[in-house]
Scaffold this motif. Structure first.
Motif, PDB file in Angstrom:
ATOM      1  N   ASN A  66       0.844  -1.195   0.000  1.00 54.21           N
ATOM      2  CA  ASN A  66       0.000   0.000   0.000  1.00 54.21           C
ATOM      3  C   ASN A  66       0.874   1.238   0.000  1.00 54.21           C
ATOM      4  OD1 ASN A  66       0.239   1.322   2.717  1.00 54.21           O
ATOM      5  ND2 ASN A  66      -0.266  -0.775   3.329  1.00 54.21           N
ATOM      6  N   TYR A  67       0.305   2.358  -0.451  1.00 49.56           N
ATOM      7  CA  TYR A  67       1.125   3.549  -0.678  1.00 49.56           C
ATOM      8  C   TYR A  67       1.529   4.251   0.613  1.00 49.56           C
ATOM      9  CZ  TYR A  67      -0.848   2.924  -5.356  1.00 49.56           C
ATOM     10  OH  TYR A  67      -1.237   2.405  -6.560  1.00 49.56           O
ATOM     11  N   ARG A  68       0.671   4.137   1.615  1.00 47.70           N
ATOM     12  CA  ARG A  68       0.986   4.806   2.868  1.00 47.70           C
ATOM     13  C   ARG A  68       2.314   4.323   3.425  1.00 47.70           C
ATOM     14  NH1 ARG A  68      -4.672   4.344   3.499  1.00 47.70           N
ATOM     15  NH2 ARG A  68      -4.273   2.128   3.656  1.00 47.70           N
ATOM     16  N   PHE A 282      -2.156 -12.125 -17.619  1.00 46.53           N
ATOM     17  CA  PHE A 282      -2.830 -10.951 -18.162  1.00 46.53           C
ATOM     18  C   PHE A 282      -4.340 -11.058 -17.995  1.00 46.53           C
ATOM     19  CE2 PHE A 282      -4.968  -8.884 -21.725  1.00 46.53           C
ATOM     20  CZ  PHE A 282      -4.567  -7.589 -21.508  1.00 46.53           C
ATOM     21  N   VAL A 286      -6.356  -8.405 -15.489  1.00 45.55           N
ATOM     22  CA  VAL A 286      -6.895  -7.306 -16.279  1.00 45.55           C
ATOM     23  C   VAL A 286      -7.691  -6.341 -15.404  1.00 45.55           C
ATOM     24  CG1 VAL A 286      -9.030  -7.089 -17.575  1.00 45.55           C
ATOM     25  CG2 VAL A 286      -7.001  -7.897 -18.697  1.00 45.55           C
ATOM     26  N   PHE A 291       0.132  -4.510  -8.044  1.00 42.71           N
ATOM     27  CA  PHE A 291       1.570  -4.646  -8.280  1.00 42.71           C
ATOM     28  C   PHE A 291       2.103  -5.961  -7.725  1.00 42.71           C
ATOM     29  CE2 PHE A 291       1.265   0.091  -8.193  1.00 42.71           C
ATOM     30  CZ  PHE A 291       1.590   0.281  -9.508  1.00 42.71           C
TER      31      PHE A 291
ATOM     32  N   LEU B  12      -3.764  -3.711 -20.768  1.00 47.39           N
ATOM     33  CA  LEU B  12      -4.979  -3.729 -19.959  1.00 47.39           C
ATOM     34  C   LEU B  12      -5.958  -2.655 -20.395  1.00 47.39           C
ATOM     35  CD1 LEU B  12      -3.369  -3.991 -16.457  1.00 47.39           C
ATOM     36  CD2 LEU B  12      -4.536  -5.780 -17.662  1.00 47.39           C
ATOM     37  N   PHE B  13      -5.421  -1.589 -20.971  1.00 52.86           N
ATOM     38  CA  PHE B  13      -6.263  -0.421 -21.146  1.00 52.86           C
ATOM     39  C   PHE B  13      -7.451  -0.665 -22.043  1.00 52.86           C
ATOM     40  CE2 PHE B  13      -3.637   0.227 -24.890  1.00 52.86           C
ATOM     41  CZ  PHE B  13      -4.522   0.763 -25.793  1.00 52.86           C
ATOM     42  N   LEU B  16     -10.137  -2.141 -20.170  1.00 51.87           N
ATOM     43  CA  LEU B  16     -10.707  -1.186 -19.240  1.00 51.87           C
ATOM     44  C   LEU B  16     -11.823  -0.402 -19.856  1.00 51.87           C
ATOM     45  CD1 LEU B  16      -7.646   0.322 -17.562  1.00 51.87           C
ATOM     46  CD2 LEU B  16      -9.539  -0.900 -16.569  1.00 51.87           C
ATOM     47  N   ALA B  98      -0.716   1.557 -17.019  1.00 58.75           N
ATOM     48  CA  ALA B  98       0.632   1.494 -16.492  1.00 58.75           C
ATOM     49  C   ALA B  98       0.943   2.693 -15.609  1.00 58.75           C
ATOM     50  CB  ALA B  98       1.634   1.413 -17.643  1.00 58.75           C
ATOM     51  N   LYS B  99       0.515   3.857 -16.067  1.00 55.43           N
ATOM     52  CA  LYS B  99       1.029   5.072 -15.448  1.00 55.43           C
ATOM     53  C   LYS B  99       0.174   5.597 -14.298  1.00 55.43           C
ATOM     54  CE  LYS B  99       3.551   9.032 -17.163  1.00 55.43           C
ATOM     55  NZ  LYS B  99       3.815   9.900 -18.296  1.00 55.43           N
ATOM     56  N   PRO B 101      -1.598   4.178 -11.783  1.00 57.82           N
ATOM     57  CA  PRO B 101      -1.261   3.727 -10.426  1.00 57.82           C
ATOM     58  C   PRO B 101       0.130   4.173  -9.999  1.00 57.82           C
ATOM     59  CG  PRO B 101      -2.057   1.895 -11.771  1.00 57.82           C
ATOM     60  CD  PRO B 101      -1.835   3.042 -12.692  1.00 57.82           C
ATOM     61  N   LEU B 102       1.046   4.282 -10.966  1.00 60.93           N
ATOM     62  CA  LEU B 102       2.416   4.632 -10.600  1.00 60.93           C
ATOM     63  C   LEU B 102       2.542   6.070 -10.122  1.00 60.93           C
ATOM     64  CD1 LEU B 102       4.549   2.849 -13.293  1.00 60.93           C
ATOM     65  CD2 LEU B 102       4.317   2.318 -10.874  1.00 60.93           C
ATOM     66  N   LEU B 104       0.357   7.711  -8.610  1.00 56.88           N
ATOM     67  CA  LEU B 104      -0.151   7.767  -7.244  1.00 56.88           C
ATOM     68  C   LEU B 104       0.799   7.059  -6.279  1.00 56.88           C
ATOM     69  CD1 LEU B 104      -3.871   7.086  -8.082  1.00 56.88           C
ATOM     70  CD2 LEU B 104      -2.874   9.233  -7.326  1.00 56.88           C
ATOM     71  N   TRP B 118     -14.264   2.580 -13.027  1.00 51.89           N
ATOM     72  CA  TRP B 118     -13.686   1.697 -14.044  1.00 51.89           C
ATOM     73  C   TRP B 118     -12.195   1.933 -14.208  1.00 51.89           C
ATOM     74  CZ3 TRP B 118     -11.844   4.930 -17.847  1.00 51.89           C
ATOM     75  CH2 TRP B 118     -12.449   6.181 -17.950  1.00 51.89           C
ATOM     76  N   PHE B 120      -9.624   1.872 -11.639  1.00 56.89           N
ATOM     77  CA  PHE B 120      -8.878   1.531 -10.438  1.00 56.89           C
ATOM     78  C   PHE B 120      -9.285   2.310  -9.192  1.00 56.89           C
ATOM     79  CE2 PHE B 120      -5.804   1.441 -14.045  1.00 56.89           C
ATOM     80  CZ  PHE B 120      -5.736   0.076 -14.193  1.00 56.89           C
ATOM     81  N   SER B 123      -9.408   0.034  -5.987  1.00 59.31           N
ATOM     82  CA  SER B 123      -8.134  -0.570  -5.596  1.00 59.31           C
ATOM     83  C   SER B 123      -7.127   0.492  -5.185  1.00 59.31           C
ATOM     84  CB  SER B 123      -7.592  -1.472  -6.712  1.00 59.31           C
ATOM     85  OG  SER B 123      -7.257  -0.713  -7.845  1.00 59.31           O
ATOM     86  N   GLU B 124      -7.156   1.642  -5.837  1.00 57.40           N
ATOM     87  CA  GLU B 124      -6.231   2.709  -5.442  1.00 57.40           C
ATOM     88  C   GLU B 124      -6.624   3.283  -4.084  1.00 57.40           C
ATOM     89  OE1 GLU B 124      -3.315   3.582  -7.142  1.00 57.40           O
ATOM     90  OE2 GLU B 124      -3.970   1.713  -8.075  1.00 57.40           O
ATOM     91  N   ASN B 126      -8.072   1.670  -1.726  1.00 56.25           N
ATOM     92  CA  ASN B 126      -7.634   0.650  -0.776  1.00 56.25           C
ATOM     93  C   ASN B 126      -6.180   0.800  -0.404  1.00 56.25           C
ATOM     94  OD1 ASN B 126      -9.619  -1.177   0.057  1.00 56.25           O
ATOM     95  ND2 ASN B 126      -9.702  -2.074  -1.987  1.00 56.25           N
ATOM     96  N   LYS B 127      -5.367   1.185  -1.390  1.00 57.85           N
ATOM     97  CA  LYS B 127      -3.941   1.276  -1.146  1.00 57.85           C
ATOM     98  C   LYS B 127      -3.537   2.615  -0.536  1.00 57.85           C
ATOM     99  CE  LYS B 127      -2.906  -1.631  -5.091  1.00 57.85           C
ATOM    100  NZ  LYS B 127      -2.961  -1.325  -6.512  1.00 57.85           N
TER     101      LYS B 127
ATOM    102  N   LEU C 130       7.915  -2.820 -12.326  1.00 62.63           N
ATOM    103  CA  LEU C 130       7.606  -1.490 -12.791  1.00 62.63           C
ATOM    104  C   LEU C 130       7.633  -0.423 -11.703  1.00 62.63           C
ATOM    105  CD1 LEU C 130       6.798  -0.329 -15.412  1.00 62.63           C
ATOM    106  CD2 LEU C 130       4.432  -0.848 -14.886  1.00 62.63           C
ATOM    107  N   TYR C 134      10.003   2.895 -11.506  1.00 62.77           N
ATOM    108  CA  TYR C 134       9.419   4.210 -11.750  1.00 62.77           C
ATOM    109  C   TYR C 134       9.695   5.159 -10.584  1.00 62.77           C
ATOM    110  CZ  TYR C 134       6.036   7.860 -12.635  1.00 62.77           C
ATOM    111  OH  TYR C 134       5.452   9.074 -12.846  1.00 62.77           O
ATOM    112  N   MET C 223       6.639   6.526 -19.879  1.00 62.12           N
ATOM    113  CA  MET C 223       6.744   6.524 -18.424  1.00 62.12           C
ATOM    114  C   MET C 223       7.301   7.824 -17.883  1.00 62.12           C
ATOM    115  SD  MET C 223       5.391   3.805 -17.746  1.00 62.12           S
ATOM    116  CE  MET C 223       5.402   3.709 -16.011  1.00 62.12           C
TER     117      MET C 223
END
Lengths: 326, 529, 298
Positions: A66-68, A282, A286, A291, B12-13, B16, B98-99, B101-102, B104, B118, B120, B123-124, B126-127, C130, C134, C223
């Motif tokens: 998690n990001y925190r 994949f 999807v 991560f 994935l996009f 989505l 790809a980008k 979530p990264l 963030l 639709w 994330f 899930s984002e 949550n994180k 990744l 990044y 990226m």
């Protein structure tokens, strides 16, 4: 031939000097070969910065990220990220498929690249050589998305060119997209088609790199062109071939994801025959952007590859120390 | 490995977006709507804007060519109103998976970012990617927005007890539609079509007399499950995609939208099973008769894209994306007929608020000012027109009858700031005017949409799959192998195909997912009261 | 070299020659045909491709796809420029350091050369993935939106280093190096004056691969850049493609259906491949004529 034979004699003698220095330890080794080690510094620095430091992130595969808390602070979750892969009931099947396809691809690719390179080198007309080689390179630029559009256009059931021609001769149309047996041939064919130009460049470079005096000597001895290929060219290509195969094995768990995904997609009828590790992962992930789960498959692939490559390298080493990777 | 995992993510996009069009999917847990934790609000009445700030935002898509001019105009207004300016960045459509979530995950300096269920959102959240929102503070900083917004929207945006999204006040007004050709309809004597199940004679006519046209020419993503879903809808009102994964291609947990008890069932339970078998039998019949293209898995051209070229008998889409298809068919001289896909009661569930919104990343240092800016951008008419349609007289003009058109000398191709393109889909769409180029057929449909849409029990329920993510991943995987042939009609025997599917779903852990969905759903209902 | 070619002609066998020409010609043709279809498709109208599929010549000539790409010619030219800079600088530096490393790795007197090789090879097997990459590059090294990251991130390929190592082992005879050492030449000089000239064909082929990798790399730009002035060609095309495909989903107001979609994909391949096909023949001469060690010895 003589120059090469001499070279390999020296090679055998070389380790003796290595043995001598072993006694003196690390410091004197570094001092003695300081220029060589200094020449290695740029690449070492690069890989430390761009590969080894970010590699620490591999622990994400075992964490509930998690990001925190960040990568290092997130709680461990053991092998939970791996579960979806092994619980799919297809882990063995896709691993087997991945290996089988890659072995077939690697074999076909090697054989055709060498063939193409040898025959190109036999061609004396420069313009023909140049043009044909350029042409062989073209497929490399056509992305799999486009290839798949072409293949669909060519082979689809309703208005594919093949079926239109068959209809012309009153032959029943082929339903290629619902039939696995066609794909066992089509996939390696397309793979070779796309990569043969690329592969032949390397082998051609190896052929061209052979000292021309060797051929001249053989010509004087009255060797035919065919003999020169089998007795000089092919044996001298062996080191290149071995290294390229070993490096190819280093990618054996990955495989051309784009090719499978674009050509086959989620085709349920073909799936058991064409599902590889990457496509399974994949499909399962999807839209979830997890991560941890994404890197878990990567770790699985890496570990298997490491085992395979170490075994292969060990085998090569037993056979000829100089041709091993390390 | 680097490249490989990326490819994976990057690809994935496409999926989505397919699921974005699918329906008001998925996720989450209930509880309090917006937290009223009062740890922050220090200023009581008027916010202190004395220090000028630059707000950094990320939206999806591509900055239109005319963005610098529009942004300059926007910044001028913002500077005057709240002493702030914006810096806008775009995450390209192909890069989102790809980008997004990264950006963030890395905790960059970002003050607002596009958010959607639709894309994330759950899930984002949550994180811990986003800042929890405080309703009291919002009342003070976003007065226009709070006044307009339905409180249920905050419930919809709630993940683990906190709301992390500022959802749009105007959820998309759209239903799933199928468009067919009027000329062929007339030939076979069809005048009114309510369901695509009635299209059998239409298909037979195409098969017989239009050799280049395939009645159902499905692509491998969007169209693949679509006719099947429409058929299921004839018998059973369901949200279109299973609630656990939100993947329109997937099988999972669903519910009857008309059922007041709100009971959750798996898609292989009755009455859903019978509805599925009904649809599967029709699809198999059509497939066997050659009405469906044999290889939809490898076809990447959507039916709506080659419908006007006469390659496809039906174009599938939704109220929004079908507009341009109808206009371009008309330009080619083809008259079209639109079939909205409605449930048994003639209604369709409304889109969720969370399909379009904005979140403030946890790392933002200017949350207060960002909220003020968003209040203006989302709910002030002059701002809405500016960010959505550009500069009047340059990018758009208002016609005499109150429709939006292009200024003299500007064509839709060289308009530097085309509508929809700048990524501000979360603004208040009630301020929008109709477009001059819409066809009559479409305007008629457009005007009817509000009467189709209905609220339903689980509107705003978002499932949080965190606890069962392994099972959800496995279900997706099983579905693509065992369910997708059923959708197309390729299976040899419908009954045995469903028997296999049910077994595989069970083995994949569907019961565990169902238990989790039930727990979250009843908590949601209890909270709703 | 001249004598070599004559010799080959001297004992030429007509059968063998015929086989070579036919086989090479055939493979080349199989590779060429789809490309012709691709070029033809890119010059066709969107409608004709959707209606009649691909063909060997344009059935309805149209420049729509190219017009679409060159709507803002300044952007495309800038992208060509960025790609060119990255490719030229990156390939030069990469090739030099890679071959230098390869030389080091094949020196037998180096006790730890296997360890060093494994140090490099290991990075091809394991990577942090990744997210760590990044975060490390953009947050810790602050390299986003620079030419540096576009050049550095794809710079080295361990496979190429190992291939170069094999080539050096194969084409630079050990005695040659030994005798140069006895003459007092240092390793750097041996590398520059002997190894580099003798491995020209290998350098040319690895150079081509490296240059292609740079030329085709859209990922690094995706990226790590958000500035328009740093967008390389492939990324520009990729962005155009994805926006054509996906904005439609959000578009109630745009006439999205009239954008060239299928033909765009083909035209973008032509645009990106064109310069490479033009430059390739200049590199080819290194594969066409052989190397004679005697020439360097002297």
């Amino acid at each position: 031939m003589s120059v090469n034979a001499e070279a390999s004699n020296r090679v055998v003698a070389a380790p003796a000097s290595g043995a001598k220095s072993r006694k003196k330890g690390l410091f004197s080794e570094l001092k003695r070969n300081r220029v060589l080690y200094a020449m290695f510094i740029p690449i070492a620095v690069y890989f430390i910065i761009f590969a080894y430091i970010p590699m620490a992130g591999i622990i994400m595969a075992f964490k509930d990220f998690n990001y925190r808390d960040g990568i290092f602070g997130s709680p461990w979750n053991g092998f939970a990220n791996f579960e979806y892969f092994f619980k799919s009931g297809k882990a063995f099947l896709v691993t087997r498929n991945t290996i089988i396809y890659n072995v077939i691809f690697l074999t076909c690719y090697t054989v055709f690249s060498i063939l193409a390179a040898v025959f190109i080198s036999e061609i004396t007309r420069k313009w023909f050589k140049k043009i044909s080689q350029t042409m062989m390179f073209l497929p490399y630029f056509i992305s799999w998305v486009t290839v798949s559009a072409f293949v669909y256009n060519f082979l689809n059931y309703e208005y594919g060119i093949v079926n239109k021609m068959l209809a012309h001769f009153s032959i029943a149309p082929l339903d290629i997209y619902s039939n696995t047996s066609y794909w066992y041939f089509l996939l390696p064919f397309l793979y070779v088609w796309k990569w043969v130009g690329y592969g032949s460049v390397l082998y051609l470079a190896a052929i061209v790199g052979i000292d021309q005096e060797v051929y001249e000597a053989a010509t004087i001895d009255g060797a035919t062109r065919f003999q020169k290929i089998t007795r000089i060219t092919l044996p001298l290509l062996k080191p290149t071939m071995i290294i390229l195969i070993l490096l190819g094995l280093g990618r054996i768990m990955r495989g051309e994801f784009d090719m499978f995904y674009q050509l086959i997609g989620n085709n349920g009828t073909l799936m058991d025959a064409t599902d590889i590790i990457d496509t399974l992962a994949f499909r399962s992930l999807v839209g979830s952007a997890d991560f941890g789960m994404a890197s878990a498959v990567g770790v699985y692939q890496s570990v298997l590859t490491l085992i395979i490559i170490l075994t292969a390298n060990w085998l090569v080493r037993r056979y000829d120390k100089d041709q091993a990777l390390f | 490995m680097k490249k490989n995992s990326m490819l994976l993510l990057v690809l994935l996009f496409t999926m989505l977006v397919a699921s974005a069009c699918g329906n008001n999917n998925n996720s989450n847990s209930p509880n309090a709507s917006v937290s009223d934790s009062s740890n922050t609000s220090t200023s009581t009445s008027k916010p202190d804007n004395s220090k000028e700030v630059k707000l950094v935002g990320y939206l999806l898509g591509e900055a239109p060519k005319g963005m610098p001019d529009v942004l300059a105009a926007l910044n001028e207004k913002l500077k005057k109103d709240i002493n702030a300016t914006l810096e806008l960045n775009y995450i390209g459509w192909g890069d989102v998976a790809a980008k997004y979530p990264l950006i963030l995950a890395s905790g960059e300096d970002v003050d607002f970012v596009f958010a959607a269920d639709w894309n994330f959102y759950v899930s984002e959240a949550n994180k811990g990617a986003f800042m929890p929102l405080d309703l009291e503070k919002m009342k003070q900083l976003m007065p226009k927005y709070v006044a307009k917004q339905d409180p249920a929207a905050f419930t919809a945006a709630t993940v683990n007890g906190e709301a992390y999204m500022i959802p749009t006040t105007t959820p998309d007004r759209k239903v799933s539609v199928a468009v067919i050709r009027k000329d062929i309809m007339e030939k076979v004597g069809l005048t009114e079509v309510k369901s695509i199940a009635e299209l059998e004679p239409y298909f037979a006519e195409i098969k017989k007399n239009y050799p280049d046209m395939i009645p159902l020419n499905l692509d491998n993503q969007f169209d693949l499950p679509t006719p099947y879903q429409y058929l299921v809808n004839d018998k059973f009102n369901y949200p279109g995609a299973p609630i656990d994964s939100g993947d329109p291609l997937g099988q999972g947990i669903t519910y009857d939208m008309a059922d007041a008890t709100g009971k959750m069932i798996t898609m292989t339970d009755e009455p859903m099973l019978s509805a599925q078998k009904y649809a599967a039998t029709i699809m198999k019949d059509w497939y066997d008769k050659g009405y469906v293209n044999k290889n939809p898995y490898s076809n990447k051209t959507r039916s709506k894209d080659n419908f006007c070229e006469g390659k496809s008998g039906v174009a599938f889409g939704n109220s929004i994306d079908i507009a341009s298809v109808m206009s371009s068919c008309k330009a080619k001289g083809i008259d079209t007929y639109l079939i909205p896909t409605l449930g048994l009661d003639g209604k369709s569930g409304m889109s969720s608020w969370t399909a379009n919104g904005i979140s403030i990343p946890a790392s933002s240092k200017n949350a207060d000012r960002t909220m003020q800016a968003l209040d203006l951008i989302m709910e002030d008419e002059s701002y809405v027109n500016l960010v959505y349609f550009g500069i009047e007289g340059k990018n758009y003009s208002v016609t005499a009858d109150g429709k939006l058109g292009l200024p003299e000398g500007v064509t839709s191709e060289d308009n530097t700031y085309p509508p929809d393109a700048a990524g501000f889909w979360f603004v208040d769409k009630d301020y929008f005017k109709p477009m001059a180029e819409w066809t009559d057929e479409y305007i008629q449909h457009h005007d009817q949409i509000p009467s189709y849409l209905t609220d339903y029990q689980y509107n705003g329920f978002t499932f949080n799959s965190e606890k069962v993510k392994t099972e959800v991943a496995t279900l997706k995987n099983v579905s693509s192998q065992y369910a997708s042939p059923i959708y197309v009609g390729i299976v040899k025997d419908v009954d045995s195909a469903f028997a296999t599917l049910a077994d595989k779903l069970k083995a994949a852990g569907i019961d565990k997912v169902k238990a989790e969905v039930e727990a979250q759903a009843s908590a949601f209902l209890a909270n709703k009261g | 070299m001249q004598s070599m070619r004559d010799n080959n002609k001297l004992n030429a066998s007509p059968v063998f020659t015929t086989i070579s020409y036919t086989l090479v010609g055939l493979i080349a043709l199989i590779c060429l045909i789809p490309f012709i279809v691709l070029v033809a498709g890119s010059f066709s109208s969107e409608t004709s491709v959707l209606r009649d599929g691909y063909w060997f010549w344009p059935r309805e000539l149209s420049l729509d796809a190219y017009q679409f790409i060159f709507r803002y010619p300044g952007d495309v030219l800038q992208a060509y420029k960025v790609s060119l800079i990255i490719t030229v600088v990156g390939t030069a530096v990469s090739l030099f350091i890679s071959s230098m490393t390869a030389y080091v790795l094949c020196r037998k007197e180096l006790k730890y050369r296997n360890g060093l090789t494994f140090f490099l090879f290991f990075t091809t097997l394991f990577s942090g993935g990744l997210a760590p990459f990044y975060i490390w590059i953009s947050k810790n090294l602050h390299m986003q939106n620079t030419y540096l990251v576009l050049i550095l991130a794809p710079m080295f390929n361990v496979m190429y280093i190992l291939i170069l190592r094999a080539f050096i082992q194969g084409s630079v005879p050990e005695p040659l190096i030994e005798s140069a050492k006895i003459d007092g030449a240092g390793d750097l000089r041996i590398f520059l004056q002997m190894v580099l000239p003798l491995t020209k064909p290998a350098l040319a082929s690895i150079g081509v691969f490296t240059a292609l990798a740079y030329w085709n790399d859209w990922w690094t730009a995706m990226m790590f850049t958000s500035k328009e002035s740093l967008v390389p060609l492939q990324y520009l095309l990729y962005k155009m493609l994805s926006s054509i495909n996906l904005t439609g989903a959000m578009a109630q107001h745009i006439q999205a259906a009239d954008q060239p979609k299928e033909t765009f994909k083909l035209a973008m391949t032509v645009i990106a491949t064109g310069p490479v096909v033009l430059v390739f023949p200049f590199v080819q001469r290194y594969f066409v004529s052989g190397i004679t060690i005697g020439a360097v010895k002297g």
